[in-house]
Every structure is written in structure tokens, then in C-alpha cells.
Design a protein around this motif. Sequence first.
Motif, PDB file in Angstrom:
ATOM      1  N   PRO A 173      -9.065  -8.655   8.616  1.00 31.40           N
ATOM      2  CA  PRO A 173      -8.625  -9.899   7.977  1.00 31.40           C
ATOM      3  C   PRO A 173      -8.262  -9.707   6.508  1.00 31.40           C
ATOM      4  O   PRO A 173      -9.104  -9.407   5.694  1.00 31.40           O
ATOM      5  CB  PRO A 173      -9.841 -10.814   8.112  1.00 31.40           C
ATOM      6  N   GLU A 174      -7.011  -9.856   6.195  1.00 28.26           N
ATOM      7  CA  GLU A 174      -6.572  -9.882   4.797  1.00 28.26           C
ATOM      8  C   GLU A 174      -5.870 -11.209   4.531  1.00 28.26           C
ATOM      9  O   GLU A 174      -5.111 -11.337   3.581  1.00 28.26           O
ATOM     10  CB  GLU A 174      -5.625  -8.709   4.495  1.00 28.26           C
ATOM     11  N   GLY A 175      -6.072 -12.154   5.418  1.00 25.89           N
ATOM     12  CA  GLY A 175      -5.536 -13.488   5.169  1.00 25.89           C
ATOM     13  C   GLY A 175      -4.169 -13.756   5.761  1.00 25.89           C
ATOM     14  O   GLY A 175      -3.611 -14.822   5.547  1.00 25.89           O
ATOM     15  N   GLN A 195      -3.509  -4.878   8.786  1.00 26.96           N
ATOM     16  CA  GLN A 195      -3.050  -5.575   7.578  1.00 26.96           C
ATOM     17  C   GLN A 195      -3.389  -4.715   6.363  1.00 26.96           C
ATOM     18  O   GLN A 195      -2.784  -4.828   5.307  1.00 26.96           O
ATOM     19  CB  GLN A 195      -3.703  -6.943   7.474  1.00 26.96           C
ATOM     20  N   SER A 196      -4.402  -3.873   6.535  1.00 28.08           N
ATOM     21  CA  SER A 196      -4.736  -2.811   5.578  1.00 28.08           C
ATOM     22  C   SER A 196      -5.750  -1.930   6.289  1.00 28.08           C
ATOM     23  O   SER A 196      -6.334  -2.336   7.285  1.00 28.08           O
ATOM     24  CB  SER A 196      -5.343  -3.378   4.297  1.00 28.08           C
ATOM     25  N   PRO A 197      -6.002  -0.716   5.781  1.00 26.85           N
ATOM     26  CA  PRO A 197      -7.022   0.130   6.429  1.00 26.85           C
ATOM     27  C   PRO A 197      -8.439  -0.212   5.967  1.00 26.85           C
ATOM     28  O   PRO A 197      -9.315   0.638   5.996  1.00 26.85           O
ATOM     29  CB  PRO A 197      -6.652   1.549   5.969  1.00 26.85           C
ATOM     30  N   ILE A 235      -0.984   2.059  -1.815  1.00 23.54           N
ATOM     31  CA  ILE A 235      -1.789   3.218  -2.190  1.00 23.54           C
ATOM     32  C   ILE A 235      -3.210   2.706  -2.013  1.00 23.54           C
ATOM     33  O   ILE A 235      -3.706   1.924  -2.815  1.00 23.54           O
ATOM     34  CB  ILE A 235      -1.585   3.625  -3.654  1.00 23.54           C
ATOM     35  N   ASP A 236      -3.840   3.098  -0.921  1.00 24.24           N
ATOM     36  CA  ASP A 236      -5.129   2.524  -0.550  1.00 24.24           C
ATOM     37  C   ASP A 236      -6.236   3.490  -0.982  1.00 24.24           C
ATOM     38  O   ASP A 236      -6.143   4.691  -0.713  1.00 24.24           O
ATOM     39  CB  ASP A 236      -5.145   2.323   0.974  1.00 24.24           C
ATOM     40  N   CYS A 237      -7.264   2.975  -1.649  1.00 21.67           N
ATOM     41  CA  CYS A 237      -8.278   3.866  -2.237  1.00 21.67           C
ATOM     42  C   CYS A 237      -9.680   3.323  -2.020  1.00 21.67           C
ATOM     43  O   CYS A 237      -9.885   2.102  -1.981  1.00 21.67           O
ATOM     44  CB  CYS A 237      -8.065   3.989  -3.745  1.00 21.67           C
ATOM     45  N   MET A 444     -11.780 -15.199  -0.735  1.00 21.21           N
ATOM     46  CA  MET A 444     -10.580 -15.143  -1.567  1.00 21.21           C
ATOM     47  C   MET A 444      -9.929 -13.764  -1.458  1.00 21.21           C
ATOM     48  O   MET A 444      -8.716 -13.653  -1.367  1.00 21.21           O
ATOM     49  CB  MET A 444     -10.931 -15.418  -3.015  1.00 21.21           C
ATOM     50  N   HIS A 445     -10.740 -12.716  -1.468  1.00 19.43           N
ATOM     51  CA  HIS A 445     -10.178 -11.361  -1.332  1.00 19.43           C
ATOM     52  C   HIS A 445     -10.235 -10.960   0.148  1.00 19.43           C
ATOM     53  O   HIS A 445      -9.227 -10.968   0.827  1.00 19.43           O
ATOM     54  CB  HIS A 445     -10.932 -10.395  -2.237  1.00 19.43           C
ATOM     55  N   HIS A 446     -11.380 -10.591   0.640  1.00 15.40           N
ATOM     56  CA  HIS A 446     -11.606 -10.449   2.080  1.00 15.40           C
ATOM     57  C   HIS A 446     -13.104 -10.504   2.306  1.00 15.40           C
ATOM     58  O   HIS A 446     -13.876 -10.414   1.344  1.00 15.40           O
ATOM     59  CB  HIS A 446     -10.948  -9.191   2.657  1.00 15.40           C
ATOM     60  N   PRO A 447     -13.558 -10.639   3.551  1.00 21.47           N
ATOM     61  CA  PRO A 447     -14.979 -10.922   3.788  1.00 21.47           C
ATOM     62  C   PRO A 447     -15.924  -9.759   3.503  1.00 21.47           C
ATOM     63  O   PRO A 447     -17.137  -9.917   3.672  1.00 21.47           O
ATOM     64  CB  PRO A 447     -15.035 -11.299   5.276  1.00 21.47           C
ATOM     65  N   GLY A 482      -5.348  -4.630  -6.229  1.00 21.44           N
ATOM     66  CA  GLY A 482      -6.531  -5.483  -6.193  1.00 21.44           C
ATOM     67  C   GLY A 482      -7.588  -4.867  -5.321  1.00 21.44           C
ATOM     68  O   GLY A 482      -7.281  -4.094  -4.410  1.00 21.44           O
ATOM     69  N   GLY A 483      -8.835  -5.162  -5.623  1.00 21.25           N
ATOM     70  CA  GLY A 483      -9.910  -4.616  -4.813  1.00 21.25           C
ATOM     71  C   GLY A 483     -11.243  -5.230  -5.175  1.00 21.25           C
ATOM     72  O   GLY A 483     -11.295  -6.235  -5.881  1.00 21.25           O
ATOM     73  N   SER A 484     -12.295  -4.587  -4.692  1.00 22.77           N
ATOM     74  CA  SER A 484     -13.622  -5.142  -4.926  1.00 22.77           C
ATOM     75  C   SER A 484     -14.696  -4.098  -4.660  1.00 22.77           C
ATOM     76  O   SER A 484     -14.439  -3.064  -4.036  1.00 22.77           O
ATOM     77  CB  SER A 484     -13.855  -6.344  -4.005  1.00 22.77           C
ATOM     78  N   LEU A 528      -9.855  -0.206  -4.113  1.00 18.81           N
ATOM     79  CA  LEU A 528      -8.746  -1.122  -4.329  1.00 18.81           C
ATOM     80  C   LEU A 528      -7.491  -0.565  -3.662  1.00 18.81           C
ATOM     81  O   LEU A 528      -7.504   0.560  -3.147  1.00 18.81           O
ATOM     82  CB  LEU A 528      -8.510  -1.391  -5.815  1.00 18.81           C
ATOM     83  N   ALA A 529      -6.472  -1.397  -3.626  1.00 23.81           N
ATOM     84  CA  ALA A 529      -5.195  -0.939  -3.110  1.00 23.81           C
ATOM     85  C   ALA A 529      -4.087  -1.415  -4.034  1.00 23.81           C
ATOM     86  O   ALA A 529      -4.126  -2.543  -4.527  1.00 23.81           O
ATOM     87  CB  ALA A 529      -4.969  -1.474  -1.699  1.00 23.81           C
ATOM     88  N   PHE A 530      -3.138  -0.515  -4.276  1.00 24.92           N
ATOM     89  CA  PHE A 530      -1.938  -0.885  -5.025  1.00 24.92           C
ATOM     90  C   PHE A 530      -0.827  -1.185  -4.022  1.00 24.92           C
ATOM     91  O   PHE A 530      -0.747  -0.528  -2.985  1.00 24.92           O
ATOM     92  CB  PHE A 530      -1.439   0.294  -5.856  1.00 24.92           C
TER      93      PHE A 530
HETATM   94  N1  ASP Z   1      -7.725  -4.064   1.487  1.00 22.98           N
HETATM   95  C1  ASP Z   1      -7.461  -4.746   0.250  1.00 22.98           C
HETATM   96  C2  ASP Z   1      -6.044  -5.318   0.260  1.00 22.98           C
HETATM   97  O1  ASP Z   1      -5.219  -4.917   1.058  1.00 22.98           O
HETATM   98  C3  ASP Z   1      -7.616  -3.886  -0.936  1.00 22.98           C
HETATM   99  C4  ASP Z   1      -9.031  -3.502  -1.187  1.00 22.98           C
HETATM  100  O2  ASP Z   1      -9.917  -4.378  -1.219  1.00 22.98           O
HETATM  101  O3  ASP Z   1      -9.252  -2.320  -1.416  1.00 22.98           O
HETATM  102  O4  ASP Z   1      -5.726  -6.150  -0.555  1.00 22.98           O
END
Ligand code: ASP
Length: 582
Positions: A173-175, A195-197, A235-237, A444-447, A482-484, A528-530
Amino acid sequence: MYRSHNNGSLRASDINTEVTLSGWVQKSRDKGFMIWVDLRDRYGITQLIFDEERTSKDIMEQARTLGREFVIQVKGAVIERASKNPNIPTGDIEILVSELTVLNEALTPPFTIEDETDGGEDVRMKYRYLDIRRNPVKDSLIFRHKVAMEVRKYLSNEDFIEVETPYLIKSTPEGARDFVVPSRMNEGQFYALPQSPQTFKQLLMVGGMDKYFQIVKCFRDEDLRADRQPEFTQIDCEMAFVEQEDILNIFEGLTRHLLKEVNGVDVEKFPRMLYDDAMRLYGNDKPDIRFGMEFGELNEVAQHKDFKVFNSAELVVGIAVPGGNSHTRKEIDKLIDWVKRPQVGALGMVYARCNDDGSYKSSVDKFYDQEDLAKWAEVTGAKPGDLICVLSGDTNKVRAQLSALRMELAERLGLRDPKVFAPLWVIDFPLLELDEETGHYHAMHHPFTSPKPGQIELLATDPGAVKANAYDLVLNGNEIGGGSIRIHDKKTQALMFDYLGFTPEEAKAQFGFLMDAFQYGAPPHGGLAFGLDRLVAILGGQETIRDFIAFPKNNSGRDVMIDAPAAIDEDQLKELHLKVHA
Ligand code: ASP
């Protein structure tokens, strides 16, 4: 051997050497006794010359048959040009052709392969392979490659490992909505494209990988707003044993590295701004801080004066437009129309002119005297010669409206210089966001984002006030990353799912694998991911991402070149256990 050199490499020092070149015919000029052809490849243009005195009749004739975009090979001698062209690197020389081979003919292209083409967006997308031959698109793709390479260089130096994660997964879930893929071997079951890894990178931390990155495609089935792509690159980190501070430092370093290596720009330490301050001062969680025009909240000085519109508003807020008093009445009326457009949605705008002699003239002089207006000027930071623009209403709406006005005015005033880079961390985002339609809170970001220490109890009493260890990296008014810091224990994660309205069964069915993993020694972690497409566009001094993507989709999510999406045939549907309802 097709070529000994490329078409950008020959110089005066090569004169008198024999070379073999291949490429596309950019254009040819036939003067009868002499023919010139511009031969093009990725690297540049080299001029070929055929002339009656030095070239055989056969080859002269052959040269006359060449059309635009023919693919040819030539052999010949590098000679000095009679009239040099200082505008191109190969402009001192030309090739006296002694052998010409047509490798492939070409139809006349549907638009000119020039920097300034006559082709519209649609036709260029349909023949994107021809568009890619044009310098602006070609250079953008090369630029993207350079950025990606510098990313890999920097992160590898910092001990990050690039790990590939699967595309056929289930919902993360990324919304947004998932793109789904039916499973032939498992009737009635579907994969979701990531939606993201997100969950996989967290599992890599449990797996001890410690520092992970991946330049990776993500898929989100959203209603497409301008300049969004249903598939895009991140760019996923992710890192283990880190606090927010560690993450901000590493990725500030990456961004600084890119600005330096790609743009030759040195940037000071990035400023940090609390989310609440960003909203209060700019009405926006991704403020462009290349220019001022900060918001001034005017409730205290503008309410309770008989002006009903302001008195009934939750927020009265203004900005000072530098030099704005030079606007004519007509121009101000146009500005008022602009904020009333449905896309902005304000009901009106109050303004106050700041005259050079220190006096004021406002659109609400009936209610406010000079002393009142002086206070408006103080709060908004307006100086003589400026124009104060004031909006009022519901806090969230009015902030968004004034933010739109601020950006528009800055654009018109030329304050958004693409060569100036103003990065900014926005930190302490709220954990939850209220969905106005359903009245429910969602992440707001993800769960998987962790609340700030000590705030988890607040979830029960004042969920909207809980802040998260979440951060965004903003560049020139765009969110580029953005990230957390994540939750890394099963109990807190279960609690979080509970607050977000998942039943324990639903949470287990969807994310049981993650909560199970948390029981086997999950380290504290975060990341975070760019958004690579946007990052590249901004570093390239542009705001549209399409030219930085080799084969982008259009605004309706279609690839007009290959014509996708498309129907599939009955047999394939059957095999996938699918029925299409017309
Ligand atoms: N997966 C998040 C996103 O795609 C980034 C993250 O929290 O690292 O926005």
C-alpha cells in the motif's frame, strides 16, 4: 567493420587519414558539380563531400539517390574544409568519399529530425524511435544515464548493495490502486505489481543486508495527473541500525554528490523545516524556497473589524508580492479572476497596495484604516512598492489556494530560475491523514512508518496530532524523495494496522509475512525513495519528465507507439480464467 570512427570524433589532426564512417543522412545539398551530405549518429555530425573532379561518376550518381535518414557507410579521406563551421566540433574537416554503401533505405520521416522539429507531441510519441534521434531527447536520455551512474557510484562507495526484488507480488500500500496480473496457473488469483518494493526492502533488512538500494520500476494505477506516469522509476533505499539523522545525512550526501557531479553546483548544508512550518509559511509540504513571499497569518490583525468575510473565516492569510504595486487595476482584477478559477477555487481576493510614500490603499478601505494596513504589511513583510494579496476561508483550502498564487506569481516574476537549486528537508510529517470523504484516518506515508517516540499513546485520543519519523526531500518546489523510520516490532505494527482499520485477520492475510519476519530479530531500520524521473528532469533544468523517459505513456496511460493497453484474444482470456464484461 562498419566504422573506424564515430561522427563526432574527427578533428583537424586527423587530416590525411583514411576512415570508415556509418550513420544516418541528416541532409544533403546538391550543387551539381558538388554534393555535401551531413552524416549523423549519436555522437555528432560529420560532413561528407562528393565532387565531380575527385569522385568517380558512379559514386556521384549514387550520392544523388540518398534520401533523408538513409543508413549509409562511407570510406574516404579526411580533408580540410574550405569553409569551416565553428559551431560543430567536426567543423574543420570533411570526408572526401571514395566508397559509398547504402545499408538501408528510409521512408521520409513524418517530422523533421532537428532540434526544433515540426512534429507535434502525438506524432513524435507514435514514432518515438525517430524522436530519440533528435538531440533534445537523445541528450536527455544520456543525461539520465549519467545521473543513474552517479547514484550507483555514490551508493556503492557507501557500501550499499543493489538487490533486485520481484515484480509479481501482492499489494504494497502506497496509497494508489494496484495494477494486477492474472495467474494462469492459479485460477482466480492475481499478482499485484509493486507500487514500491517497500515490504521487500524491509525484509532485506531483516535478512541482514544492512544497506540496500535499487533503481527500480514501480507501478501505480492512479488517475493520471499531468506529468505522472503509471510506471515510473525510483531510487529505492533502506538501511538498518539507523536513526532519522543518519538517513538524512547519507541522502543529503547523495543529492549533493549529484548536484556537484552532474550540475557542477556546490550546495551548503540543506535546511530542514518542520512540516507544520512548511504548511504555515508556504501552504504546502514541498515549498519552493528559491524565493521568499512567505505567508503572514492575519487573523489577529484583520478579524473583528466589521468585515464579515474575514470574521467568519478560519484563516486569513496574505503574501507580499515584491514590486506588486506596479500592477494596474486591470491586472489585479485578472489576478483575482485567476484565484477564482475552479483549479484554484478561491471565492475572492482582498488586496492592499503599499505606496512608495508609506501609505496604503486597499480594496477594503471601508473596514481598515492606515494603521490596520500597516500591521498587515508588518505581518506579511511587505515594503513600499509591494502588493499584499489576502485570501481567507477554511485553513487547508486557503493555504492551498495561496500557495498556488505564490507559485504563479513567482513564475511570472521569473523567481523560479531552473539553474538555481534549493534543496530542503521537510521533517516531522503527521503519521495519519484524515480522509475527508470517509472520515477515516489513513497512513500519510504508508502503514510501516513509525510514530515519533512517545507519541503512540496519542493515537487513541488525538490521532491527527501524532507526528511520524517521516521526511521528504524537496528540490525547487518538487518532492524528489520521501521516506521514514519504520516500525520494526510486531506489536506496534499490529497496533498500527488496528488504528488504520484492518481487522487482525485482514492484517495477517495481507502482511502476515512481514509481521512474522519481525519476530525473528528485525533490526531498527528506515529508508527512503527518490523519484528518479523527476529528479533527472529537475537536475536537467526542466519540470516535465516525459523527455527523460525513453518510451513514456501519454496522459491517458497509453503507449501510442505500440498501442497498449489492448484487448487480448478469447483463447488467452480463457487460459487466464477471465471473462470480459462488455
Ligand atoms: N516506499 C516509499 C515510497 O514509495 C518510500 C519509502 O518509505 O522508503 O514512497
